[in-house]
Design an enzyme around this catalytic site. Sequence first.
Site, PDB file in Angstrom:
ATOM      1  N   GLU A 189      28.669  38.448  25.917  1.00 43.59           N
ATOM      2  CA  GLU A 189      28.059  38.821  27.187  1.00 43.59           C
ATOM      3  C   GLU A 189      26.994  39.878  26.938  1.00 43.59           C
ATOM      4  O   GLU A 189      27.315  41.072  26.834  1.00 43.59           O
ATOM      5  CB  GLU A 189      29.123  39.393  28.140  1.00 43.59           C
ATOM      6  CG  GLU A 189      30.223  38.425  28.471  1.00 43.59           C
ATOM      7  CD  GLU A 189      30.867  38.762  29.814  1.00 43.59           C
ATOM      8  OE1 GLU A 189      31.039  37.842  30.618  1.00 43.59           O
ATOM      9  OE2 GLU A 189      31.179  39.943  30.057  1.00 43.59           O
TER      10      GLU A 189
ATOM     11  N   ASN B 130      35.720  35.976  36.075  1.00 43.12           N
ATOM     12  CA  ASN B 130      36.132  37.379  36.070  1.00 43.12           C
ATOM     13  C   ASN B 130      35.745  37.973  37.421  1.00 43.12           C
ATOM     14  O   ASN B 130      34.574  38.176  37.699  1.00 43.12           O
ATOM     15  CB  ASN B 130      35.416  38.108  34.926  1.00 43.12           C
ATOM     16  CG  ASN B 130      35.659  39.604  34.956  1.00 43.12           C
ATOM     17  OD1 ASN B 130      36.547  40.094  35.662  1.00 43.12           O
ATOM     18  ND2 ASN B 130      34.878  40.347  34.185  1.00 43.12           N
ATOM     19  N   TRP B 131      36.755  38.245  38.226  1.00 43.38           N
ATOM     20  CA  TRP B 131      36.469  38.734  39.591  1.00 43.38           C
ATOM     21  C   TRP B 131      36.115  40.207  39.634  1.00 43.38           C
ATOM     22  O   TRP B 131      35.706  40.713  40.673  1.00 43.38           O
ATOM     23  CB  TRP B 131      37.684  38.474  40.499  1.00 43.38           C
ATOM     24  CG  TRP B 131      37.850  37.063  40.917  1.00 43.38           C
ATOM     25  CD1 TRP B 131      37.059  35.990  40.585  1.00 43.38           C
ATOM     26  CD2 TRP B 131      38.869  36.554  41.789  1.00 43.38           C
ATOM     27  NE1 TRP B 131      37.525  34.852  41.185  1.00 43.38           N
ATOM     28  CE2 TRP B 131      38.644  35.175  41.930  1.00 43.38           C
ATOM     29  CE3 TRP B 131      39.959  37.121  42.439  1.00 43.38           C
ATOM     30  CZ2 TRP B 131      39.464  34.355  42.713  1.00 43.38           C
ATOM     31  CZ3 TRP B 131      40.780  36.326  43.218  1.00 43.38           C
ATOM     32  CH2 TRP B 131      40.533  34.954  43.350  1.00 43.38           C
ATOM     33  N   LYS B 132      36.331  40.917  38.539  1.00 44.37           N
ATOM     34  CA  LYS B 132      36.057  42.366  38.529  1.00 44.37           C
ATOM     35  C   LYS B 132      36.817  43.026  39.696  1.00 44.37           C
ATOM     36  O   LYS B 132      37.918  42.597  40.002  1.00 44.37           O
ATOM     37  CB  LYS B 132      34.549  42.620  38.569  1.00 44.37           C
ATOM     38  CG  LYS B 132      33.830  41.766  37.504  1.00 44.37           C
ATOM     39  CD  LYS B 132      32.407  42.105  37.271  1.00 44.37           C
ATOM     40  CE  LYS B 132      31.853  41.219  36.172  1.00 44.37           C
ATOM     41  NZ  LYS B 132      30.498  41.553  35.781  1.00 44.37           N
TER      42      LYS B 132
ATOM     43  N   GLY C 287      30.974  35.923  36.312  1.00 40.59           N
ATOM     44  CA  GLY C 287      31.275  37.030  37.214  1.00 40.59           C
ATOM     45  C   GLY C 287      31.011  36.623  38.650  1.00 40.59           C
ATOM     46  O   GLY C 287      31.805  35.915  39.286  1.00 40.59           O
ATOM     47  N   GLY C 288      29.875  37.049  39.182  1.00 40.71           N
ATOM     48  CA  GLY C 288      29.538  36.861  40.601  1.00 40.71           C
ATOM     49  C   GLY C 288      29.772  35.455  41.131  1.00 40.71           C
ATOM     50  O   GLY C 288      30.356  35.270  42.210  1.00 40.71           O
TER      51      GLY C 288
ATOM     52  N   SER D  98      25.241  36.170  34.247  1.00 37.71           N
ATOM     53  CA  SER D  98      24.473  35.420  35.248  1.00 37.71           C
ATOM     54  C   SER D  98      24.600  33.900  35.093  1.00 37.71           C
ATOM     55  O   SER D  98      23.619  33.176  35.282  1.00 37.71           O
ATOM     56  CB  SER D  98      23.008  35.852  35.246  1.00 37.71           C
ATOM     57  OG  SER D  98      22.898  37.231  35.570  1.00 37.71           O
TER      58      SER D  98
ATOM     59  N   GLU E  93      31.736  46.476  30.870  1.00 36.62           N
ATOM     60  CA  GLU E  93      31.889  47.494  31.919  1.00 36.62           C
ATOM     61  C   GLU E  93      32.977  48.498  31.542  1.00 36.62           C
ATOM     62  O   GLU E  93      32.897  49.672  31.885  1.00 36.62           O
ATOM     63  CB  GLU E  93      32.182  46.810  33.272  1.00 36.62           C
ATOM     64  CG  GLU E  93      30.920  46.155  33.830  1.00 36.62           C
ATOM     65  CD  GLU E  93      31.155  44.922  34.677  1.00 36.62           C
ATOM     66  OE1 GLU E  93      32.287  44.686  35.134  1.00 36.62           O
ATOM     67  OE2 GLU E  93      30.177  44.172  34.882  1.00 36.62           O
TER      68      GLU E  93
ATOM     69  N   HIS F  73      35.640  44.278  27.926  1.00 36.31           N
ATOM     70  CA  HIS F  73      34.477  43.931  28.747  1.00 36.31           C
ATOM     71  C   HIS F  73      33.462  45.077  28.688  1.00 36.31           C
ATOM     72  O   HIS F  73      33.844  46.249  28.632  1.00 36.31           O
ATOM     73  CB  HIS F  73      34.909  43.668  30.191  1.00 36.31           C
ATOM     74  CG  HIS F  73      33.812  43.062  30.999  1.00 36.31           C
ATOM     75  ND1 HIS F  73      32.806  43.814  31.561  1.00 36.31           N
ATOM     76  CD2 HIS F  73      33.539  41.772  31.315  1.00 36.31           C
ATOM     77  CE1 HIS F  73      31.965  43.004  32.191  1.00 36.31           C
ATOM     78  NE2 HIS F  73      32.385  41.759  32.058  1.00 36.31           N
TER      79      HIS F  73
ATOM     80  N   GLY G 256      25.132  40.435  35.889  1.00 32.76           N
ATOM     81  CA  GLY G 256      24.855  40.827  37.267  1.00 32.76           C
ATOM     82  C   GLY G 256      23.382  41.051  37.567  1.00 32.76           C
ATOM     83  O   GLY G 256      23.028  41.591  38.608  1.00 32.76           O
TER      84      GLY G 256
END
Length: 250
Positions: free
Chosen positions: A167, A9-11, A234-235, A213, A97, A95, A173
């Site tokens: 999640e 997931n590149w956000k 993610g990251g 993470s 966020e 998600h 993150g």
Amino acid sequence: MRRPIIAGNWKMFKTRPETSAFFTALIPLVRDVQHCDIVVAPPFTALSTAVDQTEGTRVAISAQNVHWEDQGAFTGEVSVRMLSDAGCTYVIVGHSERRQYFGETDDWVEKKTRAVVKGGLKAIVCVGETLSERDAGQALDVVRRQVRSGLGRLTGPDLSHIIVAYEPVWAIGTGRTATPEIAAEMHAEIRKTFAEIYKAAAADALRILYGGSVKPDNISTLMKKEDIDGALVGGASLDPASFAAIIKYI
Ligand code: 13P
């Protein structure tokens, strides 16, 4: 046997040139991968670039959000039909966020998930508790509620078009991954909740991903757990080498 999925997931990261550069680097690294499905979710503006770059490869492209209506006066929104037309085969729904910053509710999650399934795409539906909910001993209750109210009124056959991602918000993150034991306990609980609503075989076939993470150095311990069927990254999915290392967790 549930087929594992590693999804990135590149956000809100990467322009079109950055997307091209990413796939130019990633594709040769994962060309021989057979053991899992690979999904990448770029931002809307980079979807067509990503679809073009991954044509003929084993990498599928996902959107990060969708509206449940087919079309209409909904400024800023994108429908399932539009995502399908752009070449997406998956959509991330609910998600944390989006729940946290954009007011997404379990009710919206349900509407969006239904629309995604009806439109012939697969939904990656996210659930997970916050740190204060976990500290208050409410983690299992919160996630059970998210499953029941967001996903409890689908049909049995719909279930084969959804993937759940657990999640925990406190692990996103933060560099603080849930221990494999915490993740496995929640995954088993999620599967049990589905088994209470749907047929046991459908719950058994459901793929449940862990997110929060995930890195090249913790993926293999997570993947050893029985109920963990993949990861939503993610990251570490922004860098082709680290995402490839996660994909090749075996
Ligand atoms: P990180 O891997 O950066 O913690 O993000 C997880 C996530 O939110 C994926 O959807």
